[in-house]
Scaffold this motif. Structure first.
Motif, PDB file in Angstrom:
ATOM      1  N   GLY A  93       0.792  -1.225   0.000  1.00 54.86           N
ATOM      2  CA  GLY A  93       0.000   0.000   0.000  1.00 54.86           C
ATOM      3  C   GLY A  93       0.824   1.275   0.000  1.00 54.86           C
ATOM      4  N   SER A  94       2.102   1.158  -0.246  1.00 54.14           N
ATOM      5  CA  SER A  94       2.993   2.318  -0.243  1.00 54.14           C
ATOM      6  C   SER A  94       3.143   2.856  -1.669  1.00 54.14           C
ATOM      7  N   THR A  95       2.126   3.572  -2.123  1.00 55.59           N
ATOM      8  CA  THR A  95       2.086   3.994  -3.522  1.00 55.59           C
ATOM      9  C   THR A  95       3.165   5.013  -3.877  1.00 55.59           C
ATOM     10  N   THR A  96       3.496   5.899  -2.950  1.00 58.03           N
ATOM     11  CA  THR A  96       4.532   6.904  -3.236  1.00 58.03           C
ATOM     12  C   THR A  96       5.883   6.234  -3.434  1.00 58.03           C
ATOM     13  N   ALA A 121       7.576  -0.483 -16.389  1.00 55.68           N
ATOM     14  CA  ALA A 121       7.683   0.613 -15.411  1.00 55.68           C
ATOM     15  C   ALA A 121       6.523   1.590 -15.584  1.00 55.68           C
ATOM     16  N   ARG A 122       6.187   1.915 -16.831  1.00 59.37           N
ATOM     17  CA  ARG A 122       5.036   2.804 -17.080  1.00 59.37           C
ATOM     18  C   ARG A 122       3.748   2.187 -16.559  1.00 59.37           C
ATOM     19  N   ALA A 123       3.581   0.880 -16.775  1.00 60.45           N
ATOM     20  CA  ALA A 123       2.379   0.192 -16.285  1.00 60.45           C
ATOM     21  C   ALA A 123       2.333   0.215 -14.759  1.00 60.45           C
ATOM     22  N   GLY A 124       3.478   0.042 -14.126  1.00 67.70           N
ATOM     23  CA  GLY A 124       3.544   0.110 -12.670  1.00 67.70           C
ATOM     24  C   GLY A 124       3.189   1.490 -12.152  1.00 67.70           C
ATOM     25  N   ARG A 129      -0.760   5.112  -9.546  1.00 59.54           N
ATOM     26  CA  ARG A 129      -1.613   6.302  -9.599  1.00 59.54           C
ATOM     27  C   ARG A 129      -3.070   5.952  -9.280  1.00 59.54           C
ATOM     28  N   THR A 130      -3.531   4.822  -9.802  1.00 57.69           N
ATOM     29  CA  THR A 130      -4.938   4.453  -9.586  1.00 57.69           C
ATOM     30  C   THR A 130      -5.203   4.009  -8.154  1.00 57.69           C
ATOM     31  N   ARG A 131      -4.180   3.665  -7.422  1.00 54.94           N
ATOM     32  CA  ARG A 131      -4.360   3.210  -6.038  1.00 54.94           C
ATOM     33  C   ARG A 131      -4.216   4.323  -5.005  1.00 54.94           C
ATOM     34  N   ARG A 132      -3.921   5.525  -5.451  1.00 53.90           N
ATOM     35  CA  ARG A 132      -3.767   6.640  -4.512  1.00 53.90           C
ATOM     36  C   ARG A 132      -5.090   7.120  -4.002  1.00 53.90           C
TER      37      ARG A 132
END
Length: 132
Positions: A93-96, A121-124, A129-132
């Motif tokens: 859960g550490s999106t940053t 990397a772009r997909a990651g 971004r969608t999980r923020r």
């Protein structure tokens, strides 16, 4: 290759993790050809499987051990390590931090990028971004 077959074609993450662990054990005792390369690849592969098996903290420990050695081989291993780190961080859960790892992976990908590491990397980054 067995670990990759178990992951990709059989979807058996536990068996794949066991194969990566076996390779890592052999490599760290010098029982493989090019043990440094085998160790690096095994650590990244095992870390990815540990994340799939809901053990992202163990995956990060595996990657920390790899990153301390600063491997330059196999080709693209630094970027692969950061991709695996990003996935483990997302699982926690550490999106940053995950975004930072994916950004590093993008920058570390080889110029010719034969494994599509920049796309991964772009997909990651998009996933983070969608999980923020």
């Amino acid at each position: 290759r067995m670990a990759e077959v178990q992951h990709v074609y059989q979807g058996d993450h536990a068996a794949s993790a066991a194969s990566w662990q076996s390779l890592l054990d052999r490599a760290t005792t010098g029982a493989t050809v090019l043990p440094a390369i085998a160790t690096a690849r095994a650590r990244v592969g095992l870390a990815a499987e540990l994340t799939e098996l809901s053990q992202p903290r163990r995956a990060l420990d595996m990657l920390d051990a790899l990153d301390r050695t600063r491997p330059t081989a196999p080709y693209g291993i630094a970027a692969q390590s950061q991709l695996a780190r990003g996935e483990a961080l997302l699982a926690l859960g550490s999106t940053t931090d995950a975004s930072a790892a994916f950004t590093r992976a993008y920058g570390l990908a080889p110029h010719d990028d034969p494994d599509g590491l920049r796309d991964r990397a772009r997909a990651g980054l998009a996933k983070a971004r969608t999980r923020r």
